[in-house]
Each structure stands twice: as C-alpha cells, then as structure tokens.
Write an enzyme that holds these catalytic residues in place. Structure first.
Site, PDB file in Angstrom:
ATOM      1  N   TYR A  92      42.485  25.854  35.798  1.00 57.31           N
ATOM      2  CA  TYR A  92      43.694  25.051  35.625  1.00 57.31           C
ATOM      3  C   TYR A  92      44.192  25.342  34.011  1.00 57.31           C
ATOM      4  CZ  TYR A  92      42.957  21.501  39.260  1.00 57.31           C
ATOM      5  OH  TYR A  92      42.802  20.907  40.417  1.00 57.31           O
ATOM      6  N   GLU A 100      37.615  40.885  45.945  1.00 57.23           N
ATOM      7  CA  GLU A 100      39.036  40.948  45.602  1.00 57.23           C
ATOM      8  C   GLU A 100      39.224  41.714  44.059  1.00 57.23           C
ATOM      9  OE1 GLU A 100      37.118  38.284  45.931  1.00 57.23           O
ATOM     10  OE2 GLU A 100      37.492  36.841  44.213  1.00 57.23           O
ATOM     11  N   CYS A 112      32.201  34.447  48.071  1.00 57.59           N
ATOM     12  CA  CYS A 112      31.302  33.804  47.413  1.00 57.59           C
ATOM     13  C   CYS A 112      31.168  32.637  47.938  1.00 57.59           C
ATOM     14  CB  CYS A 112      31.900  33.827  45.950  1.00 57.59           C
ATOM     15  SG  CYS A 112      30.596  33.748  44.729  1.00 57.59           S
ATOM     16  N   LYS A 163      74.330  43.792  19.683  1.00 51.32           N
ATOM     17  CA  LYS A 163      74.037  42.583  18.866  1.00 51.32           C
ATOM     18  C   LYS A 163      72.434  42.701  18.734  1.00 51.32           C
ATOM     19  CE  LYS A 163      75.178  37.847  18.840  1.00 51.32           C
ATOM     20  NZ  LYS A 163      76.012  36.957  19.503  1.00 51.32           N
ATOM     21  N   LYS A 209      71.867  34.762  25.991  1.00 48.44           N
ATOM     22  CA  LYS A 209      71.703  34.393  24.361  1.00 48.44           C
ATOM     23  C   LYS A 209      70.829  35.333  23.556  1.00 48.44           C
ATOM     24  CE  LYS A 209      74.164  31.563  23.263  1.00 48.44           C
ATOM     25  NZ  LYS A 209      75.579  31.843  23.030  1.00 48.44           N
ATOM     26  N   ARG A 225      25.956  31.545  40.717  1.00 44.65           N
ATOM     27  CA  ARG A 225      24.417  30.984  40.408  1.00 44.65           C
ATOM     28  C   ARG A 225      23.607  30.878  41.886  1.00 44.65           C
ATOM     29  NH1 ARG A 225      24.352  29.637  35.278  1.00 44.65           N
ATOM     30  NH2 ARG A 225      26.186  29.050  34.670  1.00 44.65           N
ATOM     31  N   ILE A 261      51.877  41.888  32.727  1.00 44.05           N
ATOM     32  CA  ILE A 261      52.336  42.962  33.868  1.00 44.05           C
ATOM     33  C   ILE A 261      53.224  43.947  33.086  1.00 44.05           C
ATOM     34  CG2 ILE A 261      54.101  43.208  35.664  1.00 44.05           C
ATOM     35  CD1 ILE A 261      51.276  41.711  36.251  1.00 44.05           C
ATOM     36  N   HIS A 311      32.515  39.166  45.195  1.00 46.55           N
ATOM     37  CA  HIS A 311      34.083  38.684  44.979  1.00 46.55           C
ATOM     38  C   HIS A 311      34.834  40.379  45.270  1.00 46.55           C
ATOM     39  CE1 HIS A 311      34.470  34.666  43.552  1.00 46.55           C
ATOM     40  NE2 HIS A 311      33.387  35.052  43.009  1.00 46.55           N
ATOM     41  N   GLN A 358      28.869  30.871  51.224  1.00 51.60           N
ATOM     42  CA  GLN A 358      28.188  29.721  50.997  1.00 51.60           C
ATOM     43  C   GLN A 358      28.600  28.584  52.037  1.00 51.60           C
ATOM     44  OE1 GLN A 358      27.728  28.722  46.998  1.00 51.60           O
ATOM     45  NE2 GLN A 358      26.918  30.782  46.413  1.00 51.60           N
ATOM     46  N   GLU A 396      23.728  22.609  45.117  1.00 47.00           N
ATOM     47  CA  GLU A 396      24.933  22.613  44.217  1.00 47.00           C
ATOM     48  C   GLU A 396      25.554  21.190  44.374  1.00 47.00           C
ATOM     49  OE1 GLU A 396      28.023  25.587  43.683  1.00 47.00           O
ATOM     50  OE2 GLU A 396      28.973  24.777  42.114  1.00 47.00           O
TER      51      GLU A 396
HETATM   52  N1  GLN Z   1      29.426  27.666  43.248  1.00 52.90           N
HETATM   53  C1  GLN Z   1      29.039  28.697  43.786  1.00 52.90           C
HETATM   54  C2  GLN Z   1      27.842  29.303  42.839  1.00 52.90           C
HETATM   55  O1  GLN Z   1      27.687  29.212  41.629  1.00 52.90           O
HETATM   56  C3  GLN Z   1      29.970  29.780  44.009  1.00 52.90           C
HETATM   57  C4  GLN Z   1      30.616  30.571  42.979  1.00 52.90           C
HETATM   58  C5  GLN Z   1      31.815  31.525  43.296  1.00 52.90           C
HETATM   59  O2  GLN Z   1      32.450  31.262  44.485  1.00 52.90           O
HETATM   60  N2  GLN Z   1      32.396  32.252  42.536  1.00 52.90           N
HETATM   61  O3  GLN Z   1      27.180  30.198  43.450  1.00 52.90           O
END
Ligand code: GLN
Length: 535
Positions: free
Chosen positions: A53, A512, A384, A221, A185, A465, A18, A510, A388, A408
C-alpha cells in the site's frame, strides 16, 4: 566512470523509473555498458518491511535484496540482473555511517551530514560505477523534499570530483495542460529547476511529461528560463505502453544527446528487438482476460512484476492479456461460484492467477478461486502464496483433510500442510530474514513444468517464510497432486501441478521477477498460451 543523475520535479509518480530505465536501454542499444541504481530517501534499510500500500511491490534481486519496484523496471529494460546494492536508501547509508562511527573510523571527528553522510553516498555510487561505462542514478522523490537533500548535495559534489565531462544531470518534470486556455504551462517546471539550481545543480537536459505535443514557443520559453539547450528539452508524451518510452526518447534525440555530452560520440543504436517486442505488445492478434485474485486488487503497483510478466508472455503468444482484478475478500462466501460463473459466461475468465501475499485477510477467497479453477478446468497459475493456497485447497477438498491450513493463518490447525521449517522457527527479526533470492530447483521429467523450462535444474527467486510441509507430501501425491520440482535436497516443494487439467501449475518461487521482454518467464508463457489457445 561516468554518471547520469536523474531528478524529478513538480509532482511524484511521473514515471521517473521508466524514464531512467529507458535511458538505460538507449545506452545499452549503443553497446555501452550501463548500470542503474535507485536512491530512495526513506529511513528503512530496504523495502522488505514496507506494505505494498505504501510503496508498491517489493522487488527481489538474485542476491536476495528486497528492493524498490523500480529495480525491476531497470532489470527488464536493460535485461540484466542487478543486486541489492543497486538500491540505496537513507537507512542503508546512515547504517553504514553509524557502524563506521562505532568501529572508530571517524575517531576525533564530529560526524556530520556533510562530509560524512555525503561521502558515504558518493562511495556507494562509485562502487556501483566500477566495471561500467555509465551508471544512471535515479533520485527518488521530488526536488524540494527535505529527505533527498543529502543525496542532491552528494551528486552535486560529484561533478567536481569526477570531472564535468563525466557527469550529466537530467531533470524530469511535468508540463500541466490547461484545457480551458488550451495551454501547456511551464511555470511549475521553471520553479523546480530553480529549486534544483539553488542546491547547485544545473540540469543538462529536461524530460517533460506532457499530454499534448510541446510547441516551439514552449520549448523556447523552457530553454530560456531553465537555461537548458533547446535540443535538450525532450518531450515525453503519454505512451500506451511503458515499452514505447525508449523509442519515444530515441526519436526525440535523447540517446545521441547523452552519448555526445558524455563524450562517446555518435553511436548508432540497435533497437530492432525492442521495436519488434513493442509492436507485439501494442498490436496483438487477440485478447484474453486473466483474473488476478489478490488482496491489493486494482493496485497494479503492488503486482508490477506479475503484470509485466503477463505482458511479456502475451507478446510472445501474440495476445493482449487483459487483467480483471478480483478482491479475494469478495470470494470468501459461497457466492464465489456465481461471481466466477458470470465472468466465465461473459467470456472473461480465460485464466486465474493467485499471486504472492502475506497475512490472513482474503485467504479463503483465494482458496475458493483455486477450487473453481481446479473443478472447472480453468488455467491456473499460483505464485508463492498461490502455491500455498493451492496445497491447502487440494488437502481440504481432494484429500479430505478438514480445515487443513497454513500455520500462518491458523496456528492450531490439525493439518498444517503449510508450515515454518525449523530454520524459520527461530527467526526473531522480521527484516531481511525470509527465504530470499535465487534458489535452484530440480524438476521432475515428464511434467508440464519440466516441458516449459526445458531443463532439469532451474533457478528462480524467492521471498517467503512458510513452505509446503513435507509430512503431507505422500497423501497429496496419493490423491493426484504432482510434485513437479523440489529443492536439490528434495526437502522443499518448489513446483506442483495437476496432470489431468488444462493447466494447473503453482510454484513456491516468484518467477515474475525474472521475466523479461523477449524472454518471458516459462511458467507465464505456458499459462498464457493455454489461456489463449485450446491446445
Ligand atoms: N506469506 C507466505 C510466506 O511467508 C507467502 C509469501 C509470498 O507469497 N511471497 O511464506
């Protein structure tokens, strides 16, 4: 070409991304052409194979780079698309060096960290500087880490290579506040500057993260012990919103300090739009609550761009979007209805968002949440994997295709409504092989999606995918699902919606990733508007 190198000290997670983004904004506000790059000292070639994660969201660039989430912050702050090359990893650098070695480019030489790896780093950084007045480079990690040493050595060398008037080193550090003695500090910062100087880098400016204002005494300082001019010690108090940080830096004089030191003279910044946007983020008229149903609930970093896109859309609509994280696994049993009913009765379910994701865990909970949104007329946005899951839900519960699924999650499903397309079936290597980056879509007129984008051909970024299986399109349509956008050849489903619903929209993309302050993603904008106002 001029470069600003930003290092971090004392602890990680200081918000270096940032700070770097904000420096970029201050330069842009002065009409200076700025590029920003991130160095991540890990061995991966890119962030694509890392779990959220480990490193938070994987951000996707227009050209399909799978990068660190900071690239997303840079894009949002300087309002410009960056590329896969703006993200440099140790893996990428070594990969290039090793390829050159195999091609025989170093024939006769012993290939070493210095000069071969450092030269490769400098080459990459200089390439990024081409066509820009200033390139800001963030060095990931904390000074003192073994991993970042070759990068620090390379940026040290660049002062001599490029001329000292063209290089600026900024060090971001933490001033811990001891409540018992009521003191800030400086010692940890002194030590990390010492560490930096032992590598040969003397910072020109210090940005100090702090909980309380820095006193003159503390500044004196730091100035004395770190050998940094007093006016180059910049206070960064904890801010309520990340979008305040450029304004805080400007007030502290960082913009002028940088432009003077780099020889641009004093330029008046234009931060009006930014200020207006920040005011709207901080002081909206009302608040709504959106539930994000995902696997990494509560880990905001895993969904950075989704969270930011909601903030952008909120600012546009004068609302604060509160996020209620729901761990999708918690919605896997029949009690999902009670959980969501309770939220709804408490006035905390203005919308449901199902973001992207991978793997089977928590899928049934996402499907239940979507069912609830569909049946109860709750605004829903699917991204995404969210699309699905919406297709699976619709196939099962509206089209009566029992146990419909994505291959999947269930390879043997009798109704593979989501499946791999032929080009993905032969993919063996997992890294960098998804459908990645910007793809165009053609929208169907008279749909919600078309009205939000306001045009027929649009482009959004992808990272997946699997695809909605075209074989099932007729039955989905027959039962009332609208396919509101497809790939230009009509083969791939890009957007779906349910017309007779307050707002039920999902996309295979996506969106976003492209949302920006003062220019929110159309889908997020529509979603937030519907969630906030009964129109
Ligand atoms: N797992 C899903 C795929 O591979 C969706 C991937 C995602 O949401 N970016 O198509």
């Amino acid at each position: 070409m001029k470069f600003i190198f930003v290092t971090g000290g004392v602890v990680s997670s200081l918000g270096k991304g940032i700070a770097v983004s904000s420096v970029g904004r201050l330069l842009k506000a002065r009409g200076i052409k700025v590029n920003i790059a991130k160095i991540d000292p890990y061995l991966q070639i890119d962030a694509g194979t890392m779990s959220p994660y480990e490193h938070g969201e994987v951000f996707v660039t227009e050209d399909g780079g799978e990068t660190d989430l900071d690239i997303g912050n840079y894009e949002r702050f300087i309002d410009r698309n960056l590329t896969a090359d703006n993200s440099i990893t140790t893996g990428k650098i070594y990969w290039n060096v090793l390829k050159k070695e195999r091609r025989g480019e170093y024939l006769g030489k012993t290939v070493q960290i210095i000069p071969h790896v450092t030269d490769e780093i400098k080459l990459h950084i200089r390439e990024l500087g081409k066509g820009f007045d200033v390139t800001v480079v963030e060095i990931g990690g904390t000074v003192g880490d073994i991993e970042s040493l070759p990068f620090l050595e390379a940026i040290r060398q660049m002062k001599k290579d490029e001329g000292k008037e063209n290089i600026l080193y900024i060090h971001l550090s933490l001033l811990p506040y001891l409540k018992t003695s009521g003191e800030l500090k400086t010692k940890p910062t002194q030590h990390s500057v010492k560490e930096l100087r032992s590598i040969g880098i003397q910072p020109d400016a210090l940005i100090c993260r702090t909980e309380v204002p820095i006193t003159e005494k503390v500044k004196n300082k730091l100035s004395l012990f770190c050998d940094v001019e007093k006016n180059a010690i910049i206070e960064e108090l904890n801010a309520e919103s990340i979008y305040e940080v450029p304004l805080v830096f400007e007030k502290e004089g960082l913009g002028n300090l940088i432009t003077e030191k780099l020889g641009f003279g004093n330029k008046t910044p234009d931060l009006k739009d930014w200020q207006d946007f920040t005011d709207r983020v901080l002081h909206p008229e009302k608040a709504i609550t959106v539930s994000i149903v995902g696997k990494y609930a509560g880990m905001g970093d895993a969904y950075t761009s989704v969270v930011q896109a909601l903030i952008h859309a909120g600012a546009e609509n004068n609302v604060r979007v509160r996020i209620n994280w729901i761990d999708s696994e918690k919605l896997e049993t029949e009690s999902y209805k009670e959980i969501l009913d309770k939220l709804r009765n408490d006035g905390k379910l203005d919308g449901i968002l199902v973001p992207g994701g991978f793997g089977k865990r928590g899928i049934e909970g996402k499907i239940n949440a979507i069912r609830y949104a569909r049946e109860n007329n709750i605004p829903f946005l699917g991204l995404c994997l969210g699309l699905q899951c919406a297709v699976i839900e619709f196939a099962r519960n509206v089209c009566n295709l029992k146990n419909a699924n994505s291959t999947e999650f269930d390879e043997g499903t009798s109704y593979p409504v989501i499946d791999l397309m032929p080009e993905q079936k032969n993919v063996k290597n997992k890294g960098g092989s998804m459908r990645l980056g910007a793809y165009p879509a053609v929208l169907k007129e008279d749909t919600v999606v078309f009205s939000l984008y306001g045009k027929k051909i649009i482009s959004e970024r992808h990272r997946h995918r699997y695809e909605a299986n075209p074989e099932f399109v007729p039955i989905l349509q027959k039962n009332g699902l609208t396919i509101s956008g497809t790939s230009p050849d009509g083969r791939l489903i890009e957007f779906i919606e349910i017309t007779r619903h307050k707002f039920f929209v999902a996309t295979q993309a996506h969106p976003e990733f492209k949302s920006r302050p003062n220019n929110p993603s159309p889908l997020f904008n529509g979603f937030v508007k519907k969630a906030a106002y009964r129109i």
